[in-house]
Write a protein that holds these residues in place. Sequence first.
Motif, PDB file in Angstrom:
ATOM      1  N   GLN A  50     -61.570 101.105 120.646  1.00  0.00           N
ATOM      2  CA  GLN A  50     -60.828 102.318 120.320  1.00  0.00           C
ATOM      3  C   GLN A  50     -61.781 103.455 119.946  1.00  0.00           C
ATOM      4  O   GLN A  50     -63.002 103.281 119.912  1.00  0.00           O
ATOM      5  CB  GLN A  50     -59.869 102.035 119.155  1.00  0.00           C
ATOM      6  CG  GLN A  50     -58.935 100.858 119.379  1.00  0.00           C
ATOM      7  CD  GLN A  50     -57.905 101.095 120.446  1.00  0.00           C
ATOM      8  OE1 GLN A  50     -57.203 102.105 120.433  1.00  0.00           O
ATOM      9  NE2 GLN A  50     -57.807 100.172 121.393  1.00  0.00           N
ATOM     10  N   LEU A  51     -61.202 104.627 119.639  1.00  0.00           N
ATOM     11  CA  LEU A  51     -61.980 105.803 119.272  1.00  0.00           C
ATOM     12  C   LEU A  51     -61.967 106.017 117.761  1.00  0.00           C
ATOM     13  O   LEU A  51     -61.077 105.535 117.056  1.00  0.00           O
ATOM     14  CB  LEU A  51     -61.430 107.046 119.971  1.00  0.00           C
ATOM     15  CG  LEU A  51     -61.479 107.047 121.503  1.00  0.00           C
ATOM     16  CD1 LEU A  51     -60.814 108.309 122.041  1.00  0.00           C
ATOM     17  CD2 LEU A  51     -62.915 106.945 122.005  1.00  0.00           C
ATOM     18  N   ASN A  52     -62.957 106.754 117.268  1.00  0.00           N
ATOM     19  CA  ASN A  52     -62.968 107.182 115.872  1.00  0.00           C
ATOM     20  C   ASN A  52     -63.562 108.581 115.776  1.00  0.00           C
ATOM     21  O   ASN A  52     -64.310 109.014 116.660  1.00  0.00           O
ATOM     22  CB  ASN A  52     -63.761 106.198 115.002  1.00  0.00           C
ATOM     23  CG  ASN A  52     -65.266 106.379 115.136  1.00  0.00           C
ATOM     24  OD1 ASN A  52     -65.892 107.142 114.395  1.00  0.00           O
ATOM     25  ND2 ASN A  52     -65.879 105.695 116.105  1.00  0.00           N
ATOM     26  N   VAL A  53     -63.209 109.284 114.725  1.00  0.00           N
ATOM     27  CA  VAL A  53     -63.770 110.609 114.449  1.00  0.00           C
ATOM     28  C   VAL A  53     -64.151 110.661 112.978  1.00  0.00           C
ATOM     29  O   VAL A  53     -63.676 109.848 112.167  1.00  0.00           O
ATOM     30  CB  VAL A  53     -62.769 111.745 114.769  1.00  0.00           C
ATOM     31  CG1 VAL A  53     -62.465 111.800 116.255  1.00  0.00           C
ATOM     32  CG2 VAL A  53     -61.479 111.557 113.976  1.00  0.00           C
ATOM     33  N   GLY A  54     -65.013 111.611 112.611  1.00  0.00           N
ATOM     34  CA  GLY A  54     -65.409 111.705 111.217  1.00  0.00           C
ATOM     35  C   GLY A  54     -66.145 112.990 110.901  1.00  0.00           C
ATOM     36  O   GLY A  54     -66.471 113.784 111.790  1.00  0.00           O
ATOM     37  N   VAL A  55     -66.408 113.182 109.616  1.00  0.00           N
ATOM     38  CA  VAL A  55     -67.201 114.308 109.125  1.00  0.00           C
ATOM     39  C   VAL A  55     -68.193 113.753 108.106  1.00  0.00           C
ATOM     40  O   VAL A  55     -67.962 112.695 107.509  1.00  0.00           O
ATOM     41  CB  VAL A  55     -66.334 115.406 108.469  1.00  0.00           C
ATOM     42  CG1 VAL A  55     -65.404 116.039 109.487  1.00  0.00           C
ATOM     43  CG2 VAL A  55     -65.528 114.833 107.302  1.00  0.00           C
ATOM     44  N   TYR A  56     -69.311 114.454 107.925  1.00  0.00           N
ATOM     45  CA  TYR A  56     -70.297 113.976 106.962  1.00  0.00           C
ATOM     46  C   TYR A  56     -71.075 115.141 106.376  1.00  0.00           C
ATOM     47  O   TYR A  56     -71.125 116.245 106.943  1.00  0.00           O
ATOM     48  CB  TYR A  56     -71.269 112.990 107.620  1.00  0.00           C
ATOM     49  CG  TYR A  56     -72.241 113.620 108.602  1.00  0.00           C
ATOM     50  CD1 TYR A  56     -73.507 114.051 108.192  1.00  0.00           C
ATOM     51  CD2 TYR A  56     -71.899 113.791 109.937  1.00  0.00           C
ATOM     52  CE1 TYR A  56     -74.400 114.636 109.084  1.00  0.00           C
ATOM     53  CE2 TYR A  56     -72.776 114.365 110.844  1.00  0.00           C
ATOM     54  CZ  TYR A  56     -74.019 114.786 110.410  1.00  0.00           C
ATOM     55  OH  TYR A  56     -74.892 115.373 111.301  1.00  0.00           O
ATOM     56  N   GLY A  57     -71.671 114.882 105.224  1.00  0.00           N
ATOM     57  CA  GLY A  57     -72.603 115.808 104.594  1.00  0.00           C
ATOM     58  C   GLY A  57     -73.793 115.017 104.101  1.00  0.00           C
ATOM     59  O   GLY A  57     -73.630 113.930 103.535  1.00  0.00           O
ATOM     60  N   GLN A  58     -74.996 115.542 104.333  1.00  0.00           N
ATOM     61  CA  GLN A  58     -76.200 114.798 103.960  1.00  0.00           C
ATOM     62  C   GLN A  58     -77.240 115.716 103.342  1.00  0.00           C
ATOM     63  O   GLN A  58     -77.412 116.859 103.767  1.00  0.00           O
ATOM     64  CB  GLN A  58     -76.795 114.114 105.204  1.00  0.00           C
ATOM     65  CG  GLN A  58     -78.097 113.361 104.926  1.00  0.00           C
ATOM     66  CD  GLN A  58     -78.538 112.491 106.087  1.00  0.00           C
ATOM     67  OE1 GLN A  58     -77.728 111.760 106.660  1.00  0.00           O
ATOM     68  NE2 GLN A  58     -79.810 112.540 106.446  1.00  0.00           N
TER      69      GLN A  58
END
Length: 279
Positions: free
Chosen positions: A57-65
């Motif tokens: 399946q697919l996934n999406v996301g956001v991040y901060g580093q």
Amino acid sequence: MKQFFLAMSILLLSVKSFSQLTYEVGLSSGLMNAATDVGTKKGSNLNPLYYDWNLTQLNVGVYGQVTYKNLIGARLEFTNGVVAANDVNSNSKHINTRNLNFKSHIYEASLLTTFYPTSLFKFKKPLKVTPYLMAGVGMFSFFPKAWCNGEWVSLRKLHTEGQNSKQYPDRKEYSLTAMSIPVGIGSTYQLSPMINARIEVVYRYTNTDYLDDVSKTYVDPNILKGCVAQKQQAHAMMMASSYKEITSKNLTGKARGDAGNNDRFFTFNFKIGYKIGKK
């Protein structure tokens, strides 16, 4: 006076340290799969080569580093995806005959440490491609469902393994929130001084075996009926045992899943990040 110089020294060191930090925010998208009791192939032992790749399946996301000296970083990341599997895709006769299926939406928040080993060495020119390692901890929610008679049916409330019954006091209704231990590898490519492209593979160990609602043994159908409301009994019976062979076969007490291995899931993602404040 000594106190003044000490305070100024600490301030200057702090400013210098902050000047060596880089900040990045970005978006993520890619593939998600799971190693559960459902859909695995013969001899798998949760080996990625034997997952149910047909239902990736697919996934999406956001991040901060935030990264210090391009050597070590701390990342906060949010991921939203789906995992699924079906016993009909297995080449194991036992699993194929069991005939179970599931899908589950996953919402995960994780805190990871990233380590860039190449920063320990000096190069004549800055590297555009930089490999790194990741490890951390996360929390995620999941919602297992199964396809039954033309609709997706929520599984936890059906108590398919006798949860909350007097006959199985050790089987409580499982939580839909669990902990993950993500570990992975990645590589970043500097598209410009301000923009990074990343490729990552992250594998999550979890502390739950119910990502697919399958873990222990089959229960007596009469006990199963007593675990759910009357209007849910038909679904509970079908989801607890979809065995392809003779329906009168007594499966009570026989293994329905592998309680010795918790479920796991992983992502293969492409990321685009923007460096905040980069000149």
